[in-house]
Write an enzyme that holds these catalytic residues in place. Structure first.
Site, short mmCIF file in Angstrom:
data_model
loop_
_atom_site.label_atom_id
_atom_site.label_comp_id
_atom_site.label_asym_id
_atom_site.label_seq_id
_atom_site.Cartn_x
_atom_site.Cartn_y
_atom_site.Cartn_z
CG LEU A 68 46.84 39.60 48.16
CD1 LEU A 68 47.32 40.98 47.72
CD2 LEU A 68 45.55 39.73 48.97
CB ALA A 69 44.77 33.90 44.71
N GLY A 89 44.71 38.23 42.77
CA GLY A 89 43.40 38.87 42.57
C GLY A 89 42.36 37.98 41.92
CE LYS A 90 42.34 30.87 39.92
NZ LYS A 90 43.29 29.77 40.13
CE1 TYR A 124 61.26 38.46 43.79
CE2 TYR A 124 60.90 39.83 45.71
CZ TYR A 124 60.84 38.60 45.08
OH TYR A 124 60.34 37.51 45.75
N1 LIG Z 1 59.90 33.17 47.33
C1 LIG Z 1 59.48 33.15 46.09
O1 LIG Z 1 59.87 32.28 45.27
C2 LIG Z 1 58.51 34.20 45.65
C3 LIG Z 1 57.91 34.12 44.39
C4 LIG Z 1 57.01 35.14 44.02
C5 LIG Z 1 56.74 36.19 44.90
N2 LIG Z 1 57.37 36.23 46.12
C6 LIG Z 1 57.09 37.32 47.11
O2 LIG Z 1 55.71 37.29 47.44
C7 LIG Z 1 55.10 38.56 47.15
C8 LIG Z 1 53.69 38.32 46.68
O3 LIG Z 1 53.65 37.45 45.58
P1 LIG Z 1 52.84 37.76 44.26
O4 LIG Z 1 53.01 39.18 43.92
O5 LIG Z 1 53.21 36.72 43.29
O6 LIG Z 1 51.35 37.43 44.70
P2 LIG Z 1 50.04 38.19 45.18
O7 LIG Z 1 50.30 39.07 46.34
O8 LIG Z 1 49.05 37.11 45.30
O9 LIG Z 1 49.61 39.03 43.91
C9 LIG Z 1 50.03 40.34 43.63
C10 LIG Z 1 49.58 40.68 42.22
O10 LIG Z 1 48.18 40.43 42.10
C11 LIG Z 1 47.49 41.63 41.80
N3 LIG Z 1 46.29 41.67 42.66
C12 LIG Z 1 46.22 41.29 43.96
N4 LIG Z 1 44.97 41.45 44.43
C13 LIG Z 1 44.25 41.93 43.41
C14 LIG Z 1 42.90 42.28 43.27
N5 LIG Z 1 42.03 42.17 44.28
N6 LIG Z 1 42.49 42.74 42.07
C15 LIG Z 1 43.35 42.86 41.06
N7 LIG Z 1 44.67 42.56 41.12
C16 LIG Z 1 45.10 42.08 42.29
C17 LIG Z 1 48.44 42.75 42.15
O11 LIG Z 1 48.19 43.87 41.32
P3 LIG Z 1 48.20 45.35 41.97
O12 LIG Z 1 49.62 45.65 42.27
O13 LIG Z 1 47.62 46.19 40.89
O14 LIG Z 1 47.34 45.28 43.19
C18 LIG Z 1 49.80 42.13 41.88
O15 LIG Z 1 50.10 42.20 40.50
C19 LIG Z 1 56.04 39.21 46.12
O16 LIG Z 1 55.97 40.62 46.13
C20 LIG Z 1 57.39 38.73 46.60
O17 LIG Z 1 57.85 39.53 47.67
C21 LIG Z 1 58.23 35.25 46.50
#
Ligand SMILES: NC(=O)c1ccc[n+]([C@@H]2O[C@H](COP(=O)([O-])OP(=O)(O)OC[C@H]3O[C@@H](n4cnc5c(N)ncnc54)[C@H](OP(=O)(O)O)[C@@H]3O)[C@@H](O)[C@H]2O)c1
Length: 325
Positions: A234-235, A237-238, A63
């Site tokens: 959180l998709a 933020g979709k 990361y």
């Molecule tokens: N095992 C794997 O292969 C793998 C792959 C990817 C991720 N991960 C882990 O899973 C965690 C979460 O995954 P992710 O970050 O891809 O997905 P997520 O939690 O669905 O999405 C986070 C992103 O979406 C934005 N977001 C979320 N809610 C929002 C809203 N209501 N309005 C506007 N923007 C919003 C956030 O921006 P803001 O920061 O501005 O809120 C951030 O950029 C990662 O941190 C990591 O630890 C694991």
């Protein structure tokens, strides 16, 4: 109100239902050194998450090119007592393109061992609570991996092992050589990534594309008390307000309904998006990736509500954009 026992709680006492994903910490995906800004951001996020009842933090050595772990480790170095209030999980096994070759996966003994040492050093900790193998490596030598994990465990560097992005078959194969239980499987799962739910309902229908998963993974994990962790939960933020303007009808309709439910339950929309996962009996642990402090607090509220069967299905059907078969 969610109060089921998480599979992971068998190993990590009182671990929280929601995990915090640290992929957004550390600044950009570059080789610039971390600055005070990134360390302050990590501190704010850690304190906000802990205050909101989130006590497990998910890292990976890749990361922001190790900077997420570095920033987190700096916070722990200046406030060591925080370590007692949290569980820390990290991952290894992905290698970026370098002078030796293309981007690749590496479950060799050397790579896993040196990755764990690097993780512990960057995080400023003696032991990881959980280490996940990040993505399955087709060149994995089963006995080599098992021996390596056993040694790392015996050295006290990692308490528990898990996997990520693996099918039930792959986990079963790995578990066959391990004397330690595989405690978690982290996969992409959300209101917009429905493969694991579609897998269940599409049996016998014509032309069903099974997407990215191998059927039965969820059932395998449940039968073996393996915590399913949902990344991307959180998709991205979709289904926040911007979803109302989506070019896709299913996203617009889903967002509208998320907002209706948010009003009904008096919680922010993030809580509804996560409550969709929490309603599933597998006791899924969503890993939230937001760095926005208000969204961290909003996400934690997901545990205070429970969607009805009808609400869950309405979200599922609207997001699928198709009726049940
Ligand atoms: N095992 C794997 O292969 C793998 C792959 C990817 C991720 N991960 C882990 O899973 C965690 C979460 O995954 P992710 O970050 O891809 O997905 P997520 O939690 O669905 O999405 C986070 C992103 O979406 C934005 N977001 C979320 N809610 C929002 C809203 N209501 N309005 C506007 N923007 C919003 C956030 O921006 P803001 O920061 O501005 O809120 C951030 O950029 C990662 O941190 C990591 O630890 C694991």
């Amino acid at each position: 109100m969610t109060n089921k026992t998480l599979p992971l709680a068998t190993h990590l006492k009182d671990v929280s239902q929601i995990a915090y994903g640290c992929m957004g910490l550390g600044g950009g995906w570059d080789s610039n050194p971390i600055t005070d800004t990134e360390i302050t951001q990590a501190r704010n996020v850690i304190e906000t998450a802990l205050d909101a009842g989130i006590n497990i933090f998910d890292h990976a050595d890749i990361y922001t090119h190790t900077k997420a772990e570095q920033a987190f480790g700096k916070v722990l170095a200046s406030s060591p007592a925080l370590r007692d209030d949290m569980y820390i999980q990290s991952k290894c096994g992905i290698r970026f393109e370098d002078e030796m070759g293309v981007g690749r996966y590496d479950f060799s003994a050397n790579w896993i061992s040196q990755s764990v040492d690097g993780i512990l050093e960057r995080l400023n900790i003696e032991q990881l609570d959980v280490l996940l193998l990040h993505r399955p490596d087709p060149l994995m030598e089963l006995d080599e991996v098992a021996e390596t994990l056993h040694k790392i465990h015996a050295a006290g560097k990692v308490a528990h092992f898990g996997v990520s992005n693996m099918s039930g078959h792959q986990i079963n194969f790995l578990q066959s050589a391990l004397n330690l239980p595989i405690v978690a499987n982290q996969v992409e799962m959300s209101l917009s990534k429905l493969d694991f739910f579609n897998d269940v309902v599409m049996v016998g229908t014509e032309g069903f594309n099974q997407g990215d998963i191998t059927p039965g993974t969820m059932e395998y994990c449940r039968l073996n008390n393996i915590q399913i962790q949902a990344w991307g939960c959180l998709a991205q933020g979709k289904y926040s307000e911007k979803g109302l303007d989506s070019e896709f009808e299913n996203v617009r309709l889903t967002t509208q309904y998320v907002m209706e439910l948010a009003a009904k339950y008096q919680v922010p929309s993030e809580a509804i998006v996560l409550a969709f996962l929490l309603r599933h009996p597998a006791n899924i642990q969503p890993v939230i990736g937001t760095t926005n402090l208000e969204r961290i607090k909003a996400s934690a509220l997901a545990t205070t509500i429970e969607l009805t069967r009808e609400e869950w299905y309405t979200l599922f059907v609207r997001s699928r954009g198709q009726r049940m078969p």
